[in-house]
Write a protein that holds these residues in place. Structure first.
Motif, PDB file in Angstrom:
ATOM      1  N   ARG A 111       0.820  -1.215   0.000  1.00 52.68           N
ATOM      2  CA  ARG A 111       0.000   0.000   0.000  1.00 52.68           C
ATOM      3  C   ARG A 111       0.854   1.266   0.000  1.00 52.68           C
ATOM      4  O   ARG A 111       0.358   2.361   0.279  1.00 52.68           O
ATOM      5  N   ARG A 112       2.128   1.136  -0.316  1.00 54.21           N
ATOM      6  CA  ARG A 112       3.009   2.291  -0.298  1.00 54.21           C
ATOM      7  C   ARG A 112       2.770   3.166  -1.536  1.00 54.21           C
ATOM      8  O   ARG A 112       3.172   2.833  -2.644  1.00 54.21           O
ATOM      9  N   ASP A 113       2.106   4.277  -1.283  1.00 52.33           N
ATOM     10  CA  ASP A 113       1.725   5.217  -2.339  1.00 52.33           C
ATOM     11  C   ASP A 113       1.697   6.616  -1.741  1.00 52.33           C
ATOM     12  O   ASP A 113       0.726   7.002  -1.092  1.00 52.33           O
ATOM     13  N   PRO A 114       2.776   7.416  -1.921  1.00 51.34           N
ATOM     14  CA  PRO A 114       2.818   8.736  -1.298  1.00 51.34           C
ATOM     15  C   PRO A 114       1.765   9.701  -1.824  1.00 51.34           C
ATOM     16  O   PRO A 114       1.565  10.765  -1.223  1.00 51.34           O
ATOM     17  N   ALA A 115       1.091   9.335  -2.897  1.00 50.54           N
ATOM     18  CA  ALA A 115      -0.009  10.173  -3.362  1.00 50.54           C
ATOM     19  C   ALA A 115      -1.245  10.000  -2.490  1.00 50.54           C
ATOM     20  O   ALA A 115      -2.161  10.830  -2.515  1.00 50.54           O
ATOM     21  N   ALA A 116      -1.279   8.922  -1.699  1.00 50.74           N
ATOM     22  CA  ALA A 116      -2.466   8.621  -0.894  1.00 50.74           C
ATOM     23  C   ALA A 116      -2.241   8.746   0.602  1.00 50.74           C
ATOM     24  O   ALA A 116      -3.198   8.906   1.367  1.00 50.74           O
ATOM     25  N   THR A 117      -0.994   8.667   1.071  1.00 54.00           N
ATOM     26  CA  THR A 117      -0.737   8.671   2.512  1.00 54.00           C
ATOM     27  C   THR A 117      -0.806  10.096   3.074  1.00 54.00           C
ATOM     28  O   THR A 117      -0.592  11.074   2.363  1.00 54.00           O
ATOM     29  N   THR A 118      -1.074  10.179   4.376  1.00 50.29           N
ATOM     30  CA  THR A 118      -1.367  11.471   4.998  1.00 50.29           C
ATOM     31  C   THR A 118      -0.592  11.700   6.294  1.00 50.29           C
ATOM     32  O   THR A 118      -0.233  10.747   6.997  1.00 50.29           O
ATOM     33  N   GLY A 150       2.446  18.417   4.239  1.00 47.81           N
ATOM     34  CA  GLY A 150       1.921  18.810   5.543  1.00 47.81           C
ATOM     35  C   GLY A 150       0.448  19.135   5.526  1.00 47.81           C
ATOM     36  O   GLY A 150      -0.115  19.574   6.542  1.00 47.81           O
ATOM     37  N   ALA A 151      -0.219  18.886   4.395  1.00 48.13           N
ATOM     38  CA  ALA A 151      -1.634  19.223   4.289  1.00 48.13           C
ATOM     39  C   ALA A 151      -2.472  18.457   5.312  1.00 48.13           C
ATOM     40  O   ALA A 151      -3.374  19.017   5.943  1.00 48.13           O
ATOM     41  N   GLY A 152      -2.168  17.186   5.511  1.00 45.94           N
ATOM     42  CA  GLY A 152      -2.928  16.386   6.461  1.00 45.94           C
ATOM     43  C   GLY A 152      -2.809  16.927   7.869  1.00 45.94           C
ATOM     44  O   GLY A 152      -3.795  17.000   8.616  1.00 45.94           O
ATOM     45  N   ARG A 171      -7.416  13.448   1.483  1.00 43.62           N
ATOM     46  CA  ARG A 171      -6.079  13.365   2.083  1.00 43.62           C
ATOM     47  C   ARG A 171      -5.097  12.704   1.116  1.00 43.62           C
ATOM     48  O   ARG A 171      -5.476  11.878   0.293  1.00 43.62           O
ATOM     49  N   GLY A 172      -3.818  13.081   1.266  1.00 42.02           N
ATOM     50  CA  GLY A 172      -2.765  12.503   0.439  1.00 42.02           C
ATOM     51  C   GLY A 172      -2.196  13.522  -0.526  1.00 42.02           C
ATOM     52  O   GLY A 172      -2.873  14.476  -0.941  1.00 42.02           O
ATOM     53  N   GLY A 173      -0.935  13.316  -0.906  1.00 39.30           N
ATOM     54  CA  GLY A 173      -0.266  14.261  -1.777  1.00 39.30           C
ATOM     55  C   GLY A 173      -0.908  14.406  -3.142  1.00 39.30           C
ATOM     56  O   GLY A 173      -0.857  15.477  -3.741  1.00 39.30           O
ATOM     57  N   GLY A 174      -1.519  13.347  -3.637  1.00 34.57           N
ATOM     58  CA  GLY A 174      -2.159  13.426  -4.936  1.00 34.57           C
ATOM     59  C   GLY A 174      -3.309  14.419  -4.975  1.00 34.57           C
ATOM     60  O   GLY A 174      -3.577  15.042  -6.010  1.00 34.57           O
ATOM     61  N   GLU A 175      -3.991  14.597  -3.841  1.00 30.39           N
ATOM     62  CA  GLU A 175      -5.125  15.517  -3.775  1.00 30.39           C
ATOM     63  C   GLU A 175      -4.704  16.977  -3.909  1.00 30.39           C
ATOM     64  O   GLU A 175      -5.527  17.840  -4.230  1.00 30.39           O
TER      65      GLU A 175
END
Length: 430
Positions: A111-118, A150-152, A171-175
């Motif tokens: 599940r390692r996906d920096p576009a989704a993690t917060t 740092g958005a989260g 949440r997540g960098g992709g957003e």
């Protein structure tokens, strides 16, 4: 005359990622030193670098307390986390460790996906420090599994990040590619009276060719296309922070802006956090009560360590920082490592006199990780025996030896070794 051996040795290592925290690394090295010099004074100074174990280490070092707390983890599921209150030297300071709420280790490999993690859980830890009445909150950056700027964390503290339709993004960098406006009107008002310090690697920046998405995105699970998308999303986020956030200087390429996937930039513009080099902050006697320079100055020898010594080590890693400080006091430094990678000899240029791998024979990485404590102890013993041989050689050359030196050889200057010195060396070998 008697061979002089180190009387005071400072052991100041980093942790070995996914193996041992800095504390156990220091204890293992000390055990190896004492096999050779059982009566030597060993000062243990495991170094908090902002990553895993930082909160617990600073709590232990300062006589503080560790407070468990369940927060939102990097994938959105709850995780068991913690924050620390420092001891009597800085009782109003809380330490928040990014790795404890948004760490790479907390993200399953599939599940390692920096576009989704917060970093939402990091904001929850900051809020917990405020709940406890902390006047200063020190945020240690390192080992994160996120790239959300740092958005989260800001969302957890009451900020709203809106799209073109005025709806909150997810949440997540992709957003961040969808983000159009930052609304700080709902921020926790207690932040105005608190001092938040972000301790990160000054070489980590938010945007550009050396931006966090490009440098650290792949190790957090991003492919080439995902890295490009994340980089563009962070560029958009930087523009929003510059327009809607607080004046925080250069948010794109300023030092520490890229710490923990851009958390530095987000907290600087969002809540007015101060961005500082992690070692200047974490080893600041005024902020944490840790006075490393004084301890280095009192030592005859410093032993440091890191999981891998390579091209990156001179650029803000623990061994290089230790060497920089020791050089100012004229104290020699040696370093142990789990592995010696490309560019490892470059550390000699920053003041590390000798390096050695703790792995004596080829072995699977899993075996080395599992047996790291024994390997460290054995390697420290080998290193100390080599140091004593060097001392004995210096004495021998200083008294001329039994034969003239080779042409062009430089003669070391040192005291003669007498019967007492020989007996002392024999005793150390037994």
């Amino acid at each position: 005359m008697t061979l002089r051996v180190p009387q005071r040795i400072l052991v100041a290592p980093s942790g070995f990622k996914e193996s041992l925290d800095a504390g156990p690394v220091a204890y293992a090295i000390a055990a190896g030193v004492r096999r050779v010099l059982p009566g030597v004074h060993v000062d243990l100074a495991p170094i908090a670098d902002g990553g895993e174990g930082t909160a617990a280490m600073l709590a232990a070092t300062t006589g503080g307390t560790l407070h468990p707390l369940e927060v939102t983890g990097p994938t959105g599921a709850p995780v068991r986390s913690h924050w620390a209150r420092l001891g009597p030297v800085a009782p109003d300071t809380a330490v928040v460790e990014v790795a404890a709420a948004a760490g790479l280790r907390q993200v399953p490999r599939d599940r390692r996906d920096p576009a989704a993690t917060t970093t939402f859980g990091v904001g929850e830890l900051i809020a917990a420090g405020l709940d406890a009445g902390a006047a200063t909150i020190l945020v240690g950056c390192g080992d994160s599994g996120t790239c959300d700027g740092g958005a989260g964390a800001l969302q957890a503290l009451g900020a709203r990040i809106l799209d073109d339709d005025g709806l909150e993004i997810g949440r997540g960098g992709g957003e961040l590619a969808r983000a159009a406006r930052l609304d700080l009107s709902g921020l926790d008002p207690r932040l105005d009276a608190a001092t938040v310090v972000v301790a990160g690697n000054p070489h980590n920046v938010l945007c550009g060719s050396r931006g966090v998405a490009r440098i650290f995105g792949p190790q957090k699970g991003a492919g080439r296309a995902e890295v490009d998308a994340l980089s563009a999303a962070l560029e958009n986020w930087a523009a929003i922070l510059e327009r809607d956030g607080r004046d925080a200087g250069d948010l794109r390429t300023g030092p520490v802006t890229g710490a923990s996937g851009g958390l530095g930039a987000g907290l600087a513009a969002g809540i007015g956090a101060r961005l500082r080099s992690r070692f200047d902050a974490l080893l600041d006697s005024g902020l944490t009560g840790v006075d490393l320079d004084r301890r280095i100055a009192r030592a005859d020898l410093v032993i440091t360590a890191e999981g891998a010594i390579d091209l990156q080590t001179p650029h803000g890693k623990v061994p290089a920082e230790i060497a920089r400080r020791a050089r100012a006091h004229g104290v020699p430094v040696v370093a142990l490592a789990g592995s010696l990678g490309e560019g490892a000899p470059l550390v000699h240029d920053v003041g590390i006199g000798a390096i050695a791998s703790i792995i004596p024979v080829p072995m699977p990485m899993a075996e080395a990780v599992a047996d790291a404590e024994r390997l460290l102890t054995d390697a420290a013993e080998r290193m100390m025996r080599m140091i004593l041989v060097g001392g004995a050689l210096s004495v021998r050359l200083g008294r001329g030896g039994d034969r003239p030196p080779a042409a062009g050889a430089r003669r070391a200057i040192g005291p003669r070794i007498g019967t007492a010195g020989r007996n002392r060396i024999r005793g150390q070998r037994r």
